[in-house]
Design a protein around this motif. Structure first.
Motif, mmCIF file in Angstrom:
data_model
loop_
_atom_site.group_PDB
_atom_site.id
_atom_site.type_symbol
_atom_site.label_atom_id
_atom_site.label_comp_id
_atom_site.label_asym_id
_atom_site.label_seq_id
_atom_site.Cartn_x
_atom_site.Cartn_y
_atom_site.Cartn_z
ATOM 1 N N ALA A 1 5.163 -7.357 0.078
ATOM 2 C CA ALA A 1 5.140 -7.540 1.420
ATOM 3 C C ALA A 1 3.813 -6.819 2.091
ATOM 4 C CB ALA A 1 6.358 -6.671 1.988
ATOM 5 N N LEU A 2 3.550 -5.845 1.596
ATOM 6 C CA LEU A 2 2.185 -4.878 2.052
ATOM 7 C C LEU A 2 0.954 -5.446 1.518
ATOM 8 C CD1 LEU A 2 3.894 -1.495 1.773
ATOM 9 C CD2 LEU A 2 3.466 -2.823 3.617
ATOM 10 N N GLY A 3 0.884 -6.280 0.593
ATOM 11 C CA GLY A 3 -0.428 -6.517 -0.131
ATOM 12 C C GLY A 3 -1.050 -5.555 -0.923
ATOM 13 N N THR A 4 -0.200 -4.732 -1.486
ATOM 14 C CA THR A 4 -0.884 -3.575 -2.064
ATOM 15 C C THR A 4 -0.092 -3.565 -3.810
ATOM 16 O OG1 THR A 4 -1.304 -1.203 -2.205
ATOM 17 C CG2 THR A 4 0.979 -1.973 -1.273
ATOM 18 N N THR A 5 -0.434 -2.325 -4.328
ATOM 19 C CA THR A 5 0.275 -2.183 -5.598
ATOM 20 C C THR A 5 1.554 -1.417 -5.624
ATOM 21 O OG1 THR A 5 -0.758 -0.297 -6.007
ATOM 22 C CG2 THR A 5 -1.930 -2.272 -6.718
ATOM 23 N N PRO A 6 2.387 -1.644 -6.631
ATOM 24 C CA PRO A 6 3.742 -0.840 -6.354
ATOM 25 C C PRO A 6 3.339 0.718 -6.401
ATOM 26 C CG PRO A 6 3.876 -2.599 -8.037
ATOM 27 C CD PRO A 6 2.488 -2.643 -7.726
ATOM 28 N N ALA A 7 2.398 1.089 -7.127
ATOM 29 C CA ALA A 7 2.172 2.466 -6.942
ATOM 30 C C ALA A 7 1.874 3.054 -5.597
ATOM 31 C CB ALA A 7 0.873 2.954 -8.180
ATOM 32 N N ALA A 8 0.985 2.002 -5.075
ATOM 33 C CA ALA A 8 0.338 2.372 -3.676
ATOM 34 C C ALA A 8 1.771 2.301 -2.617
ATOM 35 C CB ALA A 8 -0.715 1.529 -3.057
ATOM 36 N N ALA A 9 2.474 1.613 -2.850
ATOM 37 C CA ALA A 9 3.713 1.305 -1.977
ATOM 38 C C ALA A 9 4.776 2.585 -2.228
ATOM 39 C CB ALA A 9 4.663 0.199 -2.387
ATOM 40 N N ARG A 10 4.692 3.047 -3.492
ATOM 41 C CA ARG A 10 5.563 4.108 -3.941
ATOM 42 C C ARG A 10 4.956 5.551 -2.947
ATOM 43 N NH1 ARG A 10 9.275 5.501 -7.942
ATOM 44 N NH2 ARG A 10 8.481 3.483 -8.964
ATOM 45 N N GLN A 11 3.649 5.572 -3.027
ATOM 46 C CA GLN A 11 3.017 6.674 -2.390
ATOM 47 C C GLN A 11 3.002 6.843 -1.092
ATOM 48 O OE1 GLN A 11 -1.368 7.037 -2.575
ATOM 49 N NE2 GLN A 11 -1.061 9.233 -3.231
ATOM 50 N N LEU A 12 3.272 5.404 -0.300
ATOM 51 C CA LEU A 12 3.568 5.362 1.329
ATOM 52 C C LEU A 12 4.749 5.836 1.333
ATOM 53 C CD1 LEU A 12 1.678 1.806 1.657
ATOM 54 C CD2 LEU A 12 0.929 4.014 2.672
ATOM 55 N N ALA A 13 5.827 5.363 0.776
ATOM 56 C CA ALA A 13 7.176 5.736 1.014
ATOM 57 C C ALA A 13 7.471 7.111 0.973
ATOM 58 C CB ALA A 13 8.225 4.983 0.123
ATOM 59 N N SER A 14 6.721 7.889 -0.135
ATOM 60 C CA SER A 14 6.749 9.428 -0.292
ATOM 61 C C SER A 14 6.262 10.035 0.787
ATOM 62 C CB SER A 14 6.079 9.419 -1.705
ATOM 63 O OG SER A 14 5.972 10.887 -1.798
ATOM 64 N N ARG A 15 4.883 9.345 1.414
ATOM 65 C CA ARG A 15 4.477 10.261 2.281
ATOM 66 C C ARG A 15 5.417 10.475 3.638
ATOM 67 N NH1 ARG A 15 -1.846 8.037 1.616
ATOM 68 N NH2 ARG A 15 -2.329 9.247 -0.197
ATOM 69 N N ALA A 16 6.083 8.861 3.942
ATOM 70 C CA ALA A 16 7.018 8.923 4.793
ATOM 71 C C ALA A 16 8.096 9.971 4.860
ATOM 72 C CB ALA A 16 7.229 7.260 5.065
ATOM 73 N N ARG A 17 8.588 9.928 3.705
ATOM 74 C CA ARG A 17 9.541 10.614 3.479
ATOM 75 C C ARG A 17 9.384 12.159 3.835
ATOM 76 N NH1 ARG A 17 10.018 9.568 -1.710
ATOM 77 N NH2 ARG A 17 10.851 7.501 -1.270
ATOM 78 N N ARG A 18 8.214 12.620 3.530
ATOM 79 C CA ARG A 18 7.849 13.955 3.937
ATOM 80 C C ARG A 18 7.645 14.307 5.357
ATOM 81 N NH1 ARG A 18 4.327 13.392 -0.594
ATOM 82 N NH2 ARG A 18 2.469 13.199 0.651
ATOM 83 N N ALA A 19 7.289 13.220 6.181
ATOM 84 C CA ALA A 19 7.083 13.221 7.451
ATOM 85 C C ALA A 19 8.473 13.242 8.176
ATOM 86 C CB ALA A 19 6.235 11.968 7.952
ATOM 87 N N VAL A 20 9.523 12.522 7.565
ATOM 88 C CA VAL A 20 10.637 12.248 8.623
ATOM 89 C C VAL A 20 11.494 13.459 8.063
ATOM 90 C CG1 VAL A 20 10.457 9.926 8.266
ATOM 91 C CG2 VAL A 20 11.714 10.926 6.625
ATOM 92 N N THR A 21 11.456 14.250 6.885
ATOM 93 C CA THR A 21 11.816 15.579 6.732
ATOM 94 C C THR A 21 11.370 17.035 7.199
ATOM 95 O OG1 THR A 21 11.312 15.434 4.541
ATOM 96 C CG2 THR A 21 13.238 14.254 4.978
#
Length: 318
Positions: A150-170
């Motif tokens: 969906a994002l036009g990237t790699t699974p590793a990069a998608a995982r990192q994006l979600a991880s950064r978002a998770r830190r922000a929302v907590t």
């Protein structure tokens, strides 16, 4: 085409939930879902093309997410020119008729994608790609391989994006919301009783020391341009609001509702210039106290609210 339409309609609720959590606007979510349908009907009208899609929900989710990503990227410019503070368009539903507000496991599962206003507000801080990755993975359990597509990237990069978002929302400045509906009801009942008493100290005790209040009027009514932070400041602000309500030609109407899946209130009163002021209030509750208060007053975001009944008066009846 009839078969395609039936398949799509079976997934419409899921797609609306995905789009609304990404965009924070029901109207924009509806547009995104409609665009998903158009792309689906165009791309898969050929039976041979449809036969190649093994997981239709994954295909639709990916397509809808790409559309939402484009909307999010353009929405950042609109948010910068928005008058005052911004809150998402609330999804208002009836309070479940269960004893003690304790849903059974099936009902709880149905509401797992309802994040609450507090988290939807925090999601606004994220970059569009982070928001898409977080919502898809942490809310809807979409695999990173699908998110990457969906994002036009790699699974590793998608995982990192979600991880950064998770830190922000907590983060430490984010209002915590951990209470179930039973605890929310107990805390909001104490909140309403304190407001009704007009006693500052009593209301302060219901609020967390670092409670934050955000009001969105879209420029239609006076509202603070910045959040109000701190128990005493928020308490004074709230008592001021409720002391003025009903002074200009009518009682304060109120009813408990679910706002984005959490307990809140739908309210209505007469404004001083004769206009009807409608407000949907959502709350974040953690460890027996209110940590976040979210007042949506923008009439453009409050269309389609149910009418009040004769018994819907302040203070709300549970």
């Amino acid at each position: 085409m009839a078969d395609l339409a039936a398949e799509f309609e079976a997934e419409r609720g899921h797609l609306m939930a995905v789009a609304h959590r990404m965009l924070g606007s029901r109207s924009e979510a509806e547009d995104a879902v409609q665009e998903t349908w158009l792309r689906y009907a165009t791309a898969l009208a050929d039976p041979a093309a449809r036969a190649q899609i093994r997981e239709l929900r994954a295909w639709l989710t990916t397509t809808c997410s790409r559309i939402c990503l484009d909307v999010l990227r353009s929405a950042r410019v609109r948010r910068e020119t928005y008058p005052g503070q911004w809150l998402p368009e609330p999804v208002v539903t009836a309070v479940p008729a269960t004893d003690g507000y304790a849903p059974d496991p099936a009902e709880r599962a149905v509401r797992t994608d309802q994040l609450g206003t507090a988290l939807l507000v925090v999601l606004e801080r994220l970059a569009p790609e982070q928001r898409v990755a977080f919502v898809l993975h942490d809310v809807f359990a979409v695999p990173f391989a699908t998110i990457a597509e969906a994002l036009g990237t790699t699974p590793a990069a998608a995982r990192q994006l979600a991880s950064r978002a998770r830190r922000a929302v907590t983060g430490p400045d984010v209002p915590r919301h951990t209470a179930d509906l039973a605890e929310q009801q107990q805390v909001l009942a104490a909140f309403a009783a304190a407001v009704e008493s007009g006693e500052l100290d009593r209301l302060v005790r219901v609020l967390a020391p670092d409670v934050v209040l955000i009001g969105d009027s879209g420029g239609h009514f006076p509202a603070g341009r910045r959040p109000v932070v701190g128990a005493e400041l928020v308490a004074r602000f709230i008592l001021g609001i409720y002391s003025q309500a009903g002074r200009h030609g009518g009682p304060l109407r109120a009813r408990p509702v679910l706002v984005d899946g959490t307990l809140g209130w739908q309210l209505e009163t007469a404004y001083r210039d004769g206009r009807t002021l409608r407000m949907v209030s959502a709350y974040a509750v953690h460890e027996g106290r209110v940590t976040g208060v979210f007042h949506q007053l923008n009439p453009e975001k409050l269309t389609g609210l149910p009418e009040f009944g004769p018994d819907d008066v302040w203070p709300p009846r549970w």
